[in-house]
Design a protein around this motif. Structure first.
Motif, mmCIF file in Angstrom:
data_model
loop_
_atom_site.group_PDB
_atom_site.id
_atom_site.type_symbol
_atom_site.label_atom_id
_atom_site.label_comp_id
_atom_site.label_asym_id
_atom_site.label_seq_id
_atom_site.Cartn_x
_atom_site.Cartn_y
_atom_site.Cartn_z
ATOM 1 N N GLU A 59 -2.044 6.205 -16.594
ATOM 2 C CA GLU A 59 -2.056 7.957 -16.644
ATOM 3 C C GLU A 59 -3.400 8.325 -15.906
ATOM 4 O O GLU A 59 -3.271 9.279 -15.006
ATOM 5 N N ARG A 60 -4.404 7.727 -16.240
ATOM 6 C CA ARG A 60 -5.660 8.324 -15.365
ATOM 7 C C ARG A 60 -6.157 7.678 -14.279
ATOM 8 O O ARG A 60 -7.312 7.429 -13.754
ATOM 9 N N ILE A 61 -5.083 6.797 -13.416
ATOM 10 C CA ILE A 61 -5.489 6.248 -12.204
ATOM 11 C C ILE A 61 -5.027 6.890 -11.235
ATOM 12 O O ILE A 61 -3.914 7.369 -11.055
ATOM 13 N N PRO A 62 -5.876 7.189 -10.341
ATOM 14 C CA PRO A 62 -5.412 7.934 -8.910
ATOM 15 C C PRO A 62 -4.226 7.271 -8.366
ATOM 16 O O PRO A 62 -4.173 5.948 -8.313
ATOM 17 N N ASN A 63 -3.635 8.000 -7.763
ATOM 18 C CA ASN A 63 -2.392 7.519 -6.788
ATOM 19 C C ASN A 63 -2.473 6.351 -6.108
ATOM 20 O O ASN A 63 -1.571 5.348 -5.938
ATOM 21 N N GLU A 64 -3.393 6.327 -5.413
ATOM 22 C CA GLU A 64 -3.794 5.421 -4.229
ATOM 23 C C GLU A 64 -4.111 4.045 -4.762
ATOM 24 O O GLU A 64 -3.744 3.066 -4.318
ATOM 25 N N GLU A 65 -4.833 4.096 -5.970
ATOM 26 C CA GLU A 65 -5.103 2.842 -6.652
ATOM 27 C C GLU A 65 -3.777 2.440 -7.090
ATOM 28 O O GLU A 65 -3.286 1.049 -7.353
ATOM 29 N N LEU A 111 -0.730 2.640 -6.067
ATOM 30 C CA LEU A 111 0.070 2.203 -4.671
ATOM 31 C C LEU A 111 -0.600 0.649 -4.317
ATOM 32 O O LEU A 111 0.143 -0.395 -4.257
ATOM 33 N N SER A 112 -1.901 0.700 -4.453
ATOM 34 C CA SER A 112 -2.588 -0.617 -3.955
ATOM 35 C C SER A 112 -2.333 -1.916 -5.016
ATOM 36 O O SER A 112 -2.016 -2.918 -4.890
ATOM 37 N N TYR A 155 0.731 -6.760 -6.442
ATOM 38 C CA TYR A 155 1.605 -7.515 -7.312
ATOM 39 C C TYR A 155 2.866 -7.771 -6.396
ATOM 40 O O TYR A 155 3.395 -9.020 -6.622
ATOM 41 N N TYR A 156 3.214 -7.076 -5.515
ATOM 42 C CA TYR A 156 4.399 -7.515 -4.807
ATOM 43 C C TYR A 156 4.153 -8.590 -3.852
ATOM 44 O O TYR A 156 4.899 -9.572 -3.585
ATOM 45 N N GLN A 194 6.342 4.696 -1.429
ATOM 46 C CA GLN A 194 6.357 3.251 -1.075
ATOM 47 C C GLN A 194 6.230 2.396 -2.411
ATOM 48 O O GLN A 194 6.548 1.320 -2.340
ATOM 49 N N ILE A 195 5.720 3.298 -3.548
ATOM 50 C CA ILE A 195 5.841 2.237 -5.000
ATOM 51 C C ILE A 195 7.407 2.003 -5.131
ATOM 52 O O ILE A 195 7.754 0.993 -5.635
#
Lengths: 113, 682
Positions: free
Chosen positions: A16-22, A24-25, A30-31, A64-65
């Motif tokens: 919830e509290r993680i910014p979207n760029e993180e 995605l990274s 993991y991918y 991208q996610i």
């Protein structure tokens, strides 16, 4: 895909509290990590980011996610198919293969062929 | 564990059937890894057999088999049925058939001398079937455990449990709870020796916790000679022409470590020991030109382990003599059931096609005939086209066509009706004692069997003396002592823990006591690594030979262990044994040192030295390993009751989860009564 990010995961199960760029990274790490013969990373990727990718309202990085989650799912299915096939064949034919079967085995059951 | 004792009755004396493997097959019995359980049923009549195999409502059954039903047809039907969880065979003389031999009809047919290239019309018992009464049960592969019930009290416990719970009332099926038995005899090895040894090698190389799956059958041969041979000089012995006198040391049966082998083996051992006792003094006073080499071969029941190893060593120049030293060979087969008939001299027709060998063999036979002249025995020879019976001599013939004979009490097939079975015991050899004798009196009582074997031993001794080139006028001094034969028969057939054996064994064995009561068992076993320095029978024969042929020395115990320090003693020519000595009146013994030219030689199949586990030429028999072998009985409930109990338990679990969830979610509502009582705050 360095080790520190993997350990970091234990502290941030809640996205919830993680910014979207993180986000995605993380998903990308993991991918990419799954290609090192680690299909469980793809499984975790699919389960963890499923809600983010398909059930949340759209945001920039979501496309991208979504693609990473889909590709992880594909890789996972391929792995499951290959492993299931090989395990079935091995369990069925190991005894008949005699010497080859024994050399391929790590633990050979006692008392049965 | 007290709850466990309330449920299970553990059976203490278990006699299992284990798995043996050779190059191509596995034989014996196997249970599941967590034991095989079945409802007990006693097999006494044909209707019981139908009940077990088709009509009984509570399969699988654990069959308690009366002696009369332990035959090939019943066991094969059990093998092919899925309703049999295991078999416990009652071993007794009541109901025993007239004959029972679980061995094959043609013992050791693939490792003898007769094959496609040597006497092909005689191979595979085409000429004579040696064991026609054999049903081959020992060589079948059963997928359920088979145990033997030797102890009458234990059998009674089983019968009582069966009668109390499992008996049919007026033809209707018995009700649950029923008496059940669980047998554990899970064997680790599978398929054949090649697979098992390969997996053992893999385990040893790659596993963190290596497990050996099987062990080759091995033990020791015992040999001695009238003139001492230098044990450190291997290969051809100069100026030695040797006559070999041989017999076998082992036997087997369907079950593990059970082999009374009275007529099959003990008759030969006792005869050869008595022969040595008769011959030894004369060969020291008036030595014949040739040396006489006595050998007891171990493992002959399993494709000639001991004799093939000795021949292999001789050919490799790894033994005190080699094949060039061997002049001729006389083997003692089964000689116990003469009962007034004649002794037969078997020879090999194929090698006798050679003129010189034929002359030698005929001369040997005439020497035996002349030695028999003064005795009550008659000797005869079977028809010239008849092959040799299964014997160690066949392995020597495989290496070289030496002249030789095999002495036996049978002309064509065996007279032994219980060959290699648990019933080949003292009674089969007519060794019975009148009632009311103490053990020490029984030890020296001369039965008819003892007298008959003493006659045979005298004959063999005199023949060997003549064969070794001795003078005819010394023959009358060569007589076997029936008292020694009687003692040997008592020790090998009735009770191995007797005063004579105790006096000639080393003190540590005598003090420890010769383990279990009763006669020794002649199964070869797994040798020194598993069973101690030497198998008990091998040890007995070794020490008896030391007693009969050795000289007493006045060495101390430490000198006896290290005789090379003394210049008068020669470790190359002799072995030194520290023995207990006879017990004096107040029970003490004075041990002393005996010097004798008795030696042990390793009896393990050459296939294991050459690492040819699939060998067709040598024995490849191995015995599987196992974790535990035990048996227990308990009451079982019906399947429906078990499922019901499980179902109720699962239901209670789910119910309790539900209740807990509800209480947890409505907790504030249910536990809100704290306003009436003021809480003290600190």
């Amino acid at each position: 895909m360095d080790l520190s990010s993997v350990f970091f995961i234990g502290n941030i199960m809640n996205l919830e509290r993680i910014p979207n760029e993180e986000k995605l990274s993380l998903c990308r790490r993991y991918y990419l990590g799954g290609f090192a013969f680690l299909p469980f990373l793809w499984l975790v990727n699919v389960l963890w980011f499923f809600r983010e990718a398909f059930l949340k309202p759209t945001y920039t990085e979501q496309l991208q996610i979504k693609s990473y989650v889909k590709k992880s799912a594909l890789g996972l299915i391929v792995w499951v198919a290959v492993l299931t096939t090989w395990i079935t064949i091995f369990q069925h034919f190991r005894a008949q293969w005699g010497e080859v079967g024994d050399y391929l085995s790590f633990t050979i059951p006692l008392g049965t062929a | 564990s007290s709850v466990e004792q309330k449920i299970y009755v553990v059976l203490n004396e278990t006699v299992p059937c284990v798995r043996l493997l050779n190059a191509t097959h596995q034989i014996g019995c196997q249970s599941s890894i967590s034991g095989d359980t079945g409802v007990l049923h006693v097999l006494e009549t044909e209707s019981d057999l139908d009940w077990i195999l088709s009509s009984g409502p509570h399969p699988p059954y654990m069959v308690i088999m009366e002696t009369a039903f332990f035959n090939r047809s019943v066991m094969m039907r059990m093998k092919n049925s899925s309703r049999v969880a295991g078999v416990a065979v009652i071993i007794s003389k009541t109901g025993l058939a007239d004959n029972f031999s679980p061995h094959t009809t043609c013992p050791n047919q693939n490792t003898g001398v007769y094959s496609e290239s040597y006497g092909s019309d005689l191979a595979n018992c085409n000429g004579t079937v040696w064991n026609p009464l054999g049903n081959g049960l020992s060589y079948e592969d059963f997928s359920f455990p088979v145990f033997a019930l030797k102890d009458e009290n234990q059998t009674q416990v089983l019968r009582k449990c069966y009668e109390d719970h499992n008996q049919r009332v007026n033809g209707s099926a018995p009700q649950y709870p029923l008496c059940a038995m669980q047998l554990f005899s899970h064997m680790h090895a599978v398929t054949d020796t090649v697979t098992c040894m390969r997996r053992t090698d893999l385990q040893n190389r790659f596993s963190i916790n290596p497990e050996v799956l099987c062990d080759p059958l091995s033990d020791f041969n015992v040999w001695t000679s009238t003139r001492p041979l230098n044990n450190s000089a291997k290969g051809h012995a100069a100026d030695e022409s040797v006559v070999i006198a041989a017999t076998r040391l082992d036997g087997r049966s369907f079950f593990w470590e059970q082999a009374p082998a009275a007529e099959g083996t003990v008759s030969g051992i006792v005869t050869l020991l008595a022969t040595i006792q008769a011959l030894y003094p004369v060969t020291q006073e008036a030595p014949p030109p040739r040396n006489i080499f006595f050998s007891f071969f171990q493992g002959e029941a399993f494709d000639y382990i001991g004799s093939s190893k000795m021949v292999y060593d001789m050919e490799k120049n790894d033994f005190v003599i080699d094949m060039n030293n061997v002049h001729s060979m006389l083997e003692i087969g089964q000689v116990g059931l003469l009962s007034g008939r004649s002794l037969w001299m078997h020879s090999d027709p194929v090698s006798r096609q050679n003129k010189s060998v034929d002359t030698e063999v005929s001369e040997m036979m005439s020497r035996i005939q002349s030695a028999a002249a003064g005795l009550k025995l008659t000797v005869d020879h079977p028809s010239v086209s008849q092959p040799l019976p299964p014997s160690s001599f066949q392995r020597f013939l495989r290496a070289r066509r030496i002249p030789g004979l095999v002495l036996a009490d049978h002309n064509t097939s065996f007279t032994n009706r219980y060959y290699e079975s648990m019933y080949d015991d003292a009674e089969n050899l007519n060794v019975t004692y009148p009632p009311g004798l103490t053990p020490d009196e029984q030890l020296v009582y001369e039965t008819d069997a003892a007298k008959s074997l003493a006659e045979v031993a005298t004959l063999v001794a005199r023949s060997l003396y003549l064969q070794a080139g001795g003078e005819e006028n010394n023959l009358n001094n060569i007589t076997a002592d029936p008292k020694i034969v009687a003692q040997l028969l008592y020790g090998f057939l009735v009770q191995k823990n007797n005063s004579w054996f105790r006096s000639l064994l080393p003190p540590e064995v005598t003090k420890k006591g010769v383990n279990s009561p009763g006669p020794p068992q002649f199964y070869i076993g797994l040798g020194p690594r598993v069973h101690g320095p030497a198998h008990s029978v091998t040890r007995f024969v070794q020490y008896i030979l030391a007693n009969l042929t050795g000289t007493v020395t006045n060495l101390t115990e430490s000198q006896c262990q290290n005789p090379s320090e003394l210049s008068t003693e020669n470790k190359d020519l002799f072995s030194y044994f520290w023995v207990s000595g006879p017990a004096s009146v107040n029970g003490t013994r004075e041990p002393f040192c005996v010097r004798a030219s008795v030696r042990l030689s390793k009896a393990v199949s050459p296939a294991f030295e050459l690492l040819e586990y699939g060998s067709r030429n040598y024995s490849t028999w191995t015995e599987s390993r196992w974790k535990s072998i035990r048996a227990r009985i308990f009451l079982v409930a019906s399947r429906e009751l078990e499922m019901l109990t499980l179902g109720v338990g699962v239901a209670v679990l789910l119910l309790s989860l539900l209740v807990t969830y509800f209480i947890s979610s409505k907790a504030e509502l249910l536990f809100s009564s704290a306003r009436e009582t003021p809480t003290t705050t600190y």
